[in-house]
Design a protein around this motif. Structure first.
Motif, PDB file in Angstrom:
ATOM      1  N   GLY A 146      14.542  -1.988  10.918  1.00  0.00           N
ATOM      2  CA  GLY A 146      13.458  -2.928  10.650  1.00  0.00           C
ATOM      3  C   GLY A 146      12.429  -3.017  11.754  1.00  0.00           C
ATOM      4  N   VAL A 147      12.436  -2.066  12.687  1.00  0.00           N
ATOM      5  CA  VAL A 147      11.454  -2.042  13.784  1.00  0.00           C
ATOM      6  C   VAL A 147      10.401  -1.007  13.432  1.00  0.00           C
ATOM      7  CG1 VAL A 147      11.101  -1.757  16.263  1.00  0.00           C
ATOM      8  CG2 VAL A 147      13.282  -2.654  15.403  1.00  0.00           C
ATOM      9  N   ASN A 148       9.281  -1.465  12.894  1.00  0.00           N
ATOM     10  CA  ASN A 148       8.249  -0.568  12.394  1.00  0.00           C
ATOM     11  C   ASN A 148       7.167  -0.306  13.432  1.00  0.00           C
ATOM     12  OD1 ASN A 148       9.344  -0.428   9.660  1.00  0.00           O
ATOM     13  ND2 ASN A 148       8.678  -2.551   9.461  1.00  0.00           N
ATOM     14  N   VAL A 179      16.449 -11.051  26.168  1.00  0.00           N
ATOM     15  CA  VAL A 179      15.258 -11.449  26.916  1.00  0.00           C
ATOM     16  C   VAL A 179      14.414 -10.241  27.298  1.00  0.00           C
ATOM     17  CG1 VAL A 179      14.443 -12.639  28.994  1.00  0.00           C
ATOM     18  CG2 VAL A 179      16.465 -13.474  27.803  1.00  0.00           C
ATOM     19  N   VAL A 180      15.054  -9.075  27.487  1.00  0.00           N
ATOM     20  CA  VAL A 180      14.327  -7.882  27.942  1.00  0.00           C
ATOM     21  C   VAL A 180      13.719  -7.093  26.784  1.00  0.00           C
ATOM     22  CG1 VAL A 180      15.694  -7.637  30.036  1.00  0.00           C
ATOM     23  CG2 VAL A 180      16.464  -6.530  27.928  1.00  0.00           C
ATOM     24  N   SER A 181      13.943  -7.536  25.542  1.00  0.00           N
ATOM     25  CA  SER A 181      13.352  -6.806  24.418  1.00  0.00           C
ATOM     26  C   SER A 181      11.845  -7.026  24.408  1.00  0.00           C
ATOM     27  CB  SER A 181      13.951  -7.288  23.094  1.00  0.00           C
ATOM     28  OG  SER A 181      13.461  -8.574  22.755  1.00  0.00           O
ATOM     29  N   PRO A 182      11.069  -6.024  23.998  1.00  0.00           N
ATOM     30  CA  PRO A 182       9.606  -6.184  23.987  1.00  0.00           C
ATOM     31  C   PRO A 182       9.149  -7.309  23.067  1.00  0.00           C
ATOM     32  CG  PRO A 182      10.274  -4.180  22.831  1.00  0.00           C
ATOM     33  CD  PRO A 182      11.484  -4.694  23.544  1.00  0.00           C
ATOM     34  N   GLN A 183       9.835  -7.493  21.930  1.00  0.00           N
ATOM     35  CA  GLN A 183       9.445  -8.559  21.006  1.00  0.00           C
ATOM     36  C   GLN A 183       9.561  -9.924  21.670  1.00  0.00           C
ATOM     37  OE1 GLN A 183      11.466  -6.008  20.379  1.00  0.00           O
ATOM     38  NE2 GLN A 183      11.409  -5.341  18.239  1.00  0.00           N
ATOM     39  N   ALA A 193      10.551 -13.188  16.469  1.00  0.00           N
ATOM     40  CA  ALA A 193      10.474 -12.400  17.699  1.00  0.00           C
ATOM     41  C   ALA A 193      11.852 -12.104  18.280  1.00  0.00           C
ATOM     42  CB  ALA A 193       9.632 -13.143  18.738  1.00  0.00           C
ATOM     43  N   GLY A 194      12.901 -12.503  17.577  1.00  0.00           N
ATOM     44  CA  GLY A 194      14.238 -12.264  18.086  1.00  0.00           C
ATOM     45  C   GLY A 194      14.578 -13.130  19.283  1.00  0.00           C
ATOM     46  N   ILE A 195      13.850 -14.231  19.459  1.00  0.00           N
ATOM     47  CA  ILE A 195      14.153 -15.161  20.547  1.00  0.00           C
ATOM     48  C   ILE A 195      15.390 -15.973  20.176  1.00  0.00           C
ATOM     49  CG2 ILE A 195      13.295 -17.136  21.875  1.00  0.00           C
ATOM     50  CD1 ILE A 195      10.457 -16.000  21.409  1.00  0.00           C
ATOM     51  N   TRP A 219       8.401   1.590  25.563  1.00  0.00           N
ATOM     52  CA  TRP A 219       9.250   0.397  25.703  1.00  0.00           C
ATOM     53  C   TRP A 219       9.631  -0.136  24.319  1.00  0.00           C
ATOM     54  CZ3 TRP A 219       7.318  -5.099  27.399  1.00  0.00           C
ATOM     55  CH2 TRP A 219       8.410  -5.950  27.573  1.00  0.00           C
ATOM     56  N   TYR A 220       8.633  -0.245  23.450  1.00  0.00           N
ATOM     57  CA  TYR A 220       8.876  -0.654  22.065  1.00  0.00           C
ATOM     58  C   TYR A 220       9.191   0.611  21.277  1.00  0.00           C
ATOM     59  CZ  TYR A 220       7.928  -2.567  17.377  1.00  0.00           C
ATOM     60  OH  TYR A 220       8.022  -2.966  16.063  1.00  0.00           O
ATOM     61  N   VAL A 221      10.438   0.734  20.832  1.00  0.00           N
ATOM     62  CA  VAL A 221      10.894   1.943  20.154  1.00  0.00           C
ATOM     63  C   VAL A 221      10.982   1.705  18.645  1.00  0.00           C
ATOM     64  CG1 VAL A 221      12.735   3.653  19.976  1.00  0.00           C
ATOM     65  CG2 VAL A 221      12.204   2.608  22.198  1.00  0.00           C
TER      66      VAL A 221
END
Length: 451
Positions: free
Chosen positions: A225-227, A171-175, A155-157, A217-219
């Motif tokens: 790699g963002v599908n 922290v502000v990313s949708p993932q 999740a990119g945390i 928001w989720y682009v």
């Protein structure tokens, strides 16, 4: 169902087992996307690898269900597929060897056959049952931390840092935000004792992700790699690509025997100890160990792993192994082979419904992996941190080396080696079982091959 899987004796029912199987499958379905992409770098056809991965996972999981009646699913192993591609095939490609993946598949086949022999002689079963109790609990805790770390990365945390190795993601990313929200959803559902809370948490996170994509928001950025989170049937074919049946190359062995032995041993080592660790960890959390801390029907479980590896090699995929994500299904209540059967059926269906399954993002399974990691961490309460230093240090190293070296096998290696050495140096050599001596020798050889 009752006659096949003894549901009542295990305190479960068909609905719980099916929900657990779905949860396990969704937690590990990423392998259907990752494995073909990774093995394509080795020169293999990704469509053929996808088919081989799905079919081998189906067959191996069914073997687990009927050989051992355990709620553990199997598929091509992460980590070992990277070794297959980047440590075996690509160097051979750079050396001018054509189709090195055929040589690697041959090594996987040999590894699987050796495992079948080891299972007949009960070496692997003896290893599972003779690991000291404190080390077993340490392995469970280590795996809990390991899968939590995997989830945080998905999740990119947790992200890569050049200065501190790891750092906090955006922290502000949708993932990031949706994964944390998904964890809260699972926790709330658990509080109210909602059946299938982990599965519902995964699905809720995925649905919220699709909403985020719809709102902008989720682009989507395929190159990064963002599908897309919406299933796409563009170019979809009902008939999947045929796998690479029996694509072996035995000619390489004749002139490169020592190199081939090292390749086989590396596959053998990682699979042996990853499987042992996974079985111990998942069994501990599912209360499947007996009063002596041993795993009943361990031989059947290990044979399923060995057969799965041979079948996978024959179909054209890397080593098939027990999946630690099965602990998500166990946390959901799975206790029998019916959980594994459910996962197997879904892997088979994925051949024809791949766009749906492949649209589930990693950040949607992150809440499940973090929550399961929490549950597995609870085994630390069973450990002793005073008394025999071999048990104390062995268990502790098993815990820390798994997440910090990103390898279940490494955690077991350092745990067992330190346990053996401390037994020797404290005058308790007679307490070391034969199988632990053999394991120590294997670890010593493994370290030698890494020099």
């Amino acid at each position: 169902m009752e006659k096949l899987f003894k549901l009542k004796a295990h305190g479960t029912n068909v609905r719980t087992e099916i929900m657990a199987g779905i949860t396990t499958f969704i937690s590990m379905v990423y392998i259907l996307a990752v494995n073909p992409a990774m093995l394509a770098d080795a020169g293999m056809d990704s469509g053929a690898v996808f088919t081989a991965t799905a079919i081998s996972a189906t067959i191996a999981s069914l073997c687990m269900a009927f050989f051992a009646n355990y709620p553990i699913a199997l598929a091509s192993g992460m980590g070992i597929n990277a070794y297959f591609t980047y440590s075996v095939c690509i160097p051979m490609l750079q050396a001018g060897i054509a189709d090195p993946w055929k040589i690697a598949l041959t090594a996987v086949l040999v590894e699987g056959l050796i495992f079948i022999l080891l299972s007949f002689f009960k070496f692997r079963e003896s290893l599972v049952n003779n690991v000291p109790a404190n080390l077993k609990y340490g392995i469970t805790v280590g795996i809990g931390l390991f899968i939590t770390f995997v989830g945080l990365q998905g999740a990119g945390i947790t992200v890569l840092s050049s200065s501190t190795l790891v750092d906090l993601g955006k922290v502000v990313s949708p993932q990031f935000a949706l994964a944390m929200l998904g964890l809260i959803i699972i926790a709330v559902l658990q509080h109210y004792k909602v059946k299938g809370s982990i599965l519902w948490g995964i699905l809720a996170t995925w649905i919220l992700g699709m909403v985020a994509q719809g709102l902008g928001w989720y682009v989507v950025d395929v190159e990064a790699g963002v599908n897309s989170l919406f299933p796409s049937f563009e170019g979809y074919s009902v008939i999947p690509s045929l796998p690479n049946f029996f694509a072996f190359d035995f000619s390489y062995i004749l002139n490169n025997l020592s190199t081939f032995i090292v390749i086989v041993f590396s596959f053998l080592f990682v699979d042996l100890f990853d499987t042992v660790g996974t079985l111990i960890g998942v069994a501990d959390k599912g209360d499947l160990l007996d009063e002596e801390g041993k795993l009943p029907r361990a031989g059947g479980a290990l044979m399923a792993d060995a057969v799965g590896t041979v079948v996978g090699a024959c179909l054209g995929t890397s080593t098939v192994t027990s999946y630690v994500e099965s602990s998500a299904g166990v946390a959901q209540g799975g206790r029998t082979g019916l959980t594994a059967v459910t996962a197997a059926v879904l892997f088979l269906l994925s051949l024809f419904l791949s766009p749906i399954f492949l649209a589930i993002p990693k950040f949607a399974t992150t809440p499940a992996l973090i929550y399961v990691g929490l549950l597995m961490m609870s085994s630390v309460k069973k450990m002793t941190f005073d008394g025999d230093m071999a048990d104390v240090i062995g268990g502790f190293l098993a815990i820390i080396m798994m997440p910090f070296t990103y390898s279940i096998a490494n955690g077991i290696m350092f745990g067992i080696l330190s346990w053996i050495l401390l037994k020797l140096f404290t005058g308790k050599a007679k307490d070391i079982p034969l199988v632990m001596w053999i394991s120590g020798a294997l670890f010593a050889f493994r370290i030698f091959t890494m020099l």
